[in-house]
Design a protein around this motif. Structure first.
Motif, PDB file in Angstrom:
ATOM      1  N   LEU A  23       0.840  -1.198   0.000  1.00  0.00           N
ATOM      2  CA  LEU A  23       0.000   0.000   0.000  1.00  0.00           C
ATOM      3  C   LEU A  23       0.871   1.242   0.000  1.00  0.00           C
ATOM      4  O   LEU A  23       2.026   1.205   0.435  1.00  0.00           O
ATOM      5  CB  LEU A  23      -0.885  -0.001   1.242  1.00  0.00           C
ATOM      6  CG  LEU A  23      -1.731  -1.250   1.468  1.00  0.00           C
ATOM      7  CD1 LEU A  23      -2.381  -1.206   2.838  1.00  0.00           C
ATOM      8  CD2 LEU A  23      -2.763  -1.406   0.377  1.00  0.00           C
ATOM      9  N   TYR A  24       0.306   2.322  -0.496  1.00  0.00           N
ATOM     10  CA  TYR A  24       0.943   3.629  -0.403  1.00  0.00           C
ATOM     11  C   TYR A  24      -0.187   4.649  -0.258  1.00  0.00           C
ATOM     12  O   TYR A  24      -1.370   4.263  -0.260  1.00  0.00           O
ATOM     13  CB  TYR A  24       1.860   3.902  -1.606  1.00  0.00           C
ATOM     14  CG  TYR A  24       1.154   4.210  -2.895  1.00  0.00           C
ATOM     15  CD1 TYR A  24       1.146   5.512  -3.405  1.00  0.00           C
ATOM     16  CD2 TYR A  24       0.486   3.225  -3.613  1.00  0.00           C
ATOM     17  CE1 TYR A  24       0.489   5.805  -4.590  1.00  0.00           C
ATOM     18  CE2 TYR A  24      -0.163   3.522  -4.799  1.00  0.00           C
ATOM     19  CZ  TYR A  24      -0.161   4.812  -5.277  1.00  0.00           C
ATOM     20  OH  TYR A  24      -0.815   5.109  -6.446  1.00  0.00           O
ATOM     21  N   ALA A  25       0.152   5.909  -0.108  1.00  0.00           N
ATOM     22  CA  ALA A  25      -0.860   6.925   0.167  1.00  0.00           C
ATOM     23  C   ALA A  25      -1.981   6.943  -0.879  1.00  0.00           C
ATOM     24  O   ALA A  25      -3.134   7.175  -0.551  1.00  0.00           O
ATOM     25  CB  ALA A  25      -0.209   8.305   0.261  1.00  0.00           C
ATOM     26  N   ALA A  31       4.909  -4.197  -7.546  1.00  0.00           N
ATOM     27  CA  ALA A  31       6.185  -3.805  -8.137  1.00  0.00           C
ATOM     28  C   ALA A  31       7.070  -5.032  -8.272  1.00  0.00           C
ATOM     29  O   ALA A  31       7.011  -5.942  -7.450  1.00  0.00           O
ATOM     30  CB  ALA A  31       6.874  -2.761  -7.260  1.00  0.00           C
ATOM     31  N   ALA A  32       7.899  -5.047  -9.310  1.00  0.00           N
ATOM     32  CA  ALA A  32       8.764  -6.202  -9.528  1.00  0.00           C
ATOM     33  C   ALA A  32       9.849  -5.870 -10.542  1.00  0.00           C
ATOM     34  O   ALA A  32       9.774  -4.882 -11.272  1.00  0.00           O
ATOM     35  CB  ALA A  32       7.952  -7.390 -10.021  1.00  0.00           C
ATOM     36  N   ARG A  83      18.367  -0.977  -8.007  1.00  0.00           N
ATOM     37  CA  ARG A  83      18.376   0.477  -7.857  1.00  0.00           C
ATOM     38  C   ARG A  83      17.258   1.116  -8.683  1.00  0.00           C
ATOM     39  O   ARG A  83      16.599   2.046  -8.242  1.00  0.00           O
ATOM     40  CB  ARG A  83      19.748   1.029  -8.252  1.00  0.00           C
ATOM     41  CG  ARG A  83      19.929   2.473  -7.919  1.00  0.00           C
ATOM     42  CD  ARG A  83      21.350   2.996  -8.064  1.00  0.00           C
ATOM     43  NE  ARG A  83      22.170   2.381  -9.090  1.00  0.00           N
ATOM     44  CZ  ARG A  83      23.210   1.573  -8.828  1.00  0.00           C
ATOM     45  NH1 ARG A  83      23.548   1.297  -7.602  1.00  0.00           N
ATOM     46  NH2 ARG A  83      23.919   1.066  -9.814  1.00  0.00           N
ATOM     47  N   LYS A  84      17.019   0.591  -9.885  1.00  0.00           N
ATOM     48  CA  LYS A  84      15.932   1.129 -10.720  1.00  0.00           C
ATOM     49  C   LYS A  84      14.574   0.872 -10.086  1.00  0.00           C
ATOM     50  O   LYS A  84      13.702   1.746 -10.082  1.00  0.00           O
ATOM     51  CB  LYS A  84      15.996   0.536 -12.125  1.00  0.00           C
ATOM     52  CG  LYS A  84      17.150   1.091 -12.937  1.00  0.00           C
ATOM     53  CD  LYS A  84      17.237   0.475 -14.309  1.00  0.00           C
ATOM     54  CE  LYS A  84      18.440   1.035 -15.041  1.00  0.00           C
ATOM     55  NZ  LYS A  84      18.630   0.456 -16.363  1.00  0.00           N
ATOM     56  N   LEU A  85      14.382  -0.313  -9.525  1.00  0.00           N
ATOM     57  CA  LEU A  85      13.122  -0.599  -8.854  1.00  0.00           C
ATOM     58  C   LEU A  85      12.989   0.275  -7.606  1.00  0.00           C
ATOM     59  O   LEU A  85      11.919   0.848  -7.361  1.00  0.00           O
ATOM     60  CB  LEU A  85      13.016  -2.076  -8.491  1.00  0.00           C
ATOM     61  CG  LEU A  85      11.710  -2.476  -7.806  1.00  0.00           C
ATOM     62  CD1 LEU A  85      10.503  -2.188  -8.705  1.00  0.00           C
ATOM     63  CD2 LEU A  85      11.751  -3.944  -7.427  1.00  0.00           C
ATOM     64  N   ALA A  86      14.045   0.405  -6.836  1.00  0.00           N
ATOM     65  CA  ALA A  86      14.000   1.237  -5.630  1.00  0.00           C
ATOM     66  C   ALA A  86      13.666   2.689  -5.974  1.00  0.00           C
ATOM     67  O   ALA A  86      12.905   3.340  -5.251  1.00  0.00           O
ATOM     68  CB  ALA A  86      15.323   1.158  -4.879  1.00  0.00           C
ATOM     69  N   ALA A  87      14.201   3.195  -7.086  1.00  0.00           N
ATOM     70  CA  ALA A  87      13.902   4.568  -7.495  1.00  0.00           C
ATOM     71  C   ALA A  87      12.420   4.728  -7.823  1.00  0.00           C
ATOM     72  O   ALA A  87      11.808   5.747  -7.487  1.00  0.00           O
ATOM     73  CB  ALA A  87      14.759   4.957  -8.697  1.00  0.00           C
ATOM     74  N   LEU A  88      11.831   3.729  -8.459  1.00  0.00           N
ATOM     75  CA  LEU A  88      10.394   3.785  -8.756  1.00  0.00           C
ATOM     76  C   LEU A  88       9.582   3.779  -7.460  1.00  0.00           C
ATOM     77  O   LEU A  88       8.600   4.511  -7.327  1.00  0.00           O
ATOM     78  CB  LEU A  88       9.979   2.614  -9.638  1.00  0.00           C
ATOM     79  CG  LEU A  88      10.527   2.592 -11.057  1.00  0.00           C
ATOM     80  CD1 LEU A  88      10.129   1.300 -11.766  1.00  0.00           C
ATOM     81  CD2 LEU A  88      10.032   3.801 -11.842  1.00  0.00           C
ATOM     82  N   LEU A  89       9.989   2.948  -6.516  1.00  0.00           N
ATOM     83  CA  LEU A  89       9.269   2.859  -5.246  1.00  0.00           C
ATOM     84  C   LEU A  89       9.452   4.120  -4.400  1.00  0.00           C
ATOM     85  O   LEU A  89       8.546   4.515  -3.660  1.00  0.00           O
ATOM     86  CB  LEU A  89       9.715   1.620  -4.472  1.00  0.00           C
ATOM     87  CG  LEU A  89       9.324   0.289  -5.113  1.00  0.00           C
ATOM     88  CD1 LEU A  89       9.989  -0.865  -4.379  1.00  0.00           C
ATOM     89  CD2 LEU A  89       7.819   0.124  -5.148  1.00  0.00           C
ATOM     90  N   ASP A  90      10.605   4.766  -4.521  1.00  0.00           N
ATOM     91  CA  ASP A  90      10.864   5.991  -3.764  1.00  0.00           C
ATOM     92  C   ASP A  90       9.922   7.127  -4.156  1.00  0.00           C
ATOM     93  O   ASP A  90       9.754   8.082  -3.399  1.00  0.00           O
ATOM     94  CB  ASP A  90      12.312   6.451  -3.935  1.00  0.00           C
ATOM     95  CG  ASP A  90      13.291   5.610  -3.140  1.00  0.00           C
ATOM     96  OD1 ASP A  90      12.844   4.848  -2.249  1.00  0.00           O
ATOM     97  OD2 ASP A  90      14.505   5.696  -3.424  1.00  0.00           O
ATOM     98  N   GLU A  91       9.305   7.032  -5.326  1.00  0.00           N
ATOM     99  CA  GLU A  91       8.363   8.064  -5.780  1.00  0.00           C
ATOM    100  C   GLU A  91       7.023   7.976  -5.057  1.00  0.00           C
ATOM    101  O   GLU A  91       6.211   8.890  -5.155  1.00  0.00           O
ATOM    102  CB  GLU A  91       8.140   7.944  -7.290  1.00  0.00           C
ATOM    103  CG  GLU A  91       9.384   8.199  -8.105  1.00  0.00           C
ATOM    104  CD  GLU A  91       9.173   7.943  -9.596  1.00  0.00           C
ATOM    105  OE1 GLU A  91       8.011   7.736 -10.014  1.00  0.00           O
ATOM    106  OE2 GLU A  91      10.170   7.963 -10.332  1.00  0.00           O
TER     107      GLU A  91
END
Length: 147
Positions: A23-25, A31-32, A83-91
């Motif tokens: 979940l997010y706001a 994600a994968a 790192r690419k997946l983490a960047a997407l999740l950081d958004e």
């Protein structure tokens, strides 16, 4: 025969295939990082890897997907994949892992089908398949999957 339910549960599993769902706001997310062969005649040269996040509203309706190309390789050896997946999740704001329940959806990106597709038919029975992850869901629709 019935068809897949309007919302299909997917269970979070730490350190396994569904460890980046939750979940997010703004709602729910799947994600994968996954690869898919785009040419059966030469899988080593045509296995494309993608990082992606599918976003859904709080009722599991698909809203948007963000996909990043990683590489062509039979086996993923790109250190930037995580790192690419983490960047997407950081958004995403207020991200937390956990179980989700989402509606089936389908689209094609770069010639590759993505989505949770209802593939129910008389031979297979009630079935929904997550693409390109190849996770299959069926009754009792409890969030567990087959690979």
């Amino acid at each position: 025969m019935t068809i897949a339910p309007q919302r299909i549960p997917i269970t979070y599993e730490a350190d396994y295939r569904t460890d980046t769902i939750g979940l997010y706001a703004g709602g729910e997310l799947y994600a994968a990082v996954h690869g898919v062969s785009r040419n059966a005649d030469d899988p080593a040269e045509s296995f494309g890897w993608y990082a992606y996040v599918h976003r859904f509203d709080h009722d599991g309706r698909p809203e948007a997907s963000t996909i990043r190309w990683i590489a062509v390789s039979r086996y993923l050896r790109d250190p930037d994949a995580d790192r690419k997946l983490a960047a997407l999740l950081d958004e995403l704001v207020a991200l937390r892992v956990g179980d989700i329940a989402i509606q089936p959806f389908r689209f094609v990106y770069d010639g590759v089908p993505f989505g949770l597709i209802d593939e129910s038919d008389p031979d297979r029975g009630d079935w929904a398949e997550l693409h390109p992850d190849r996770l299959g869901f069926n009754p009792p629709w409890d969030g567990t999957y087959s690979t």
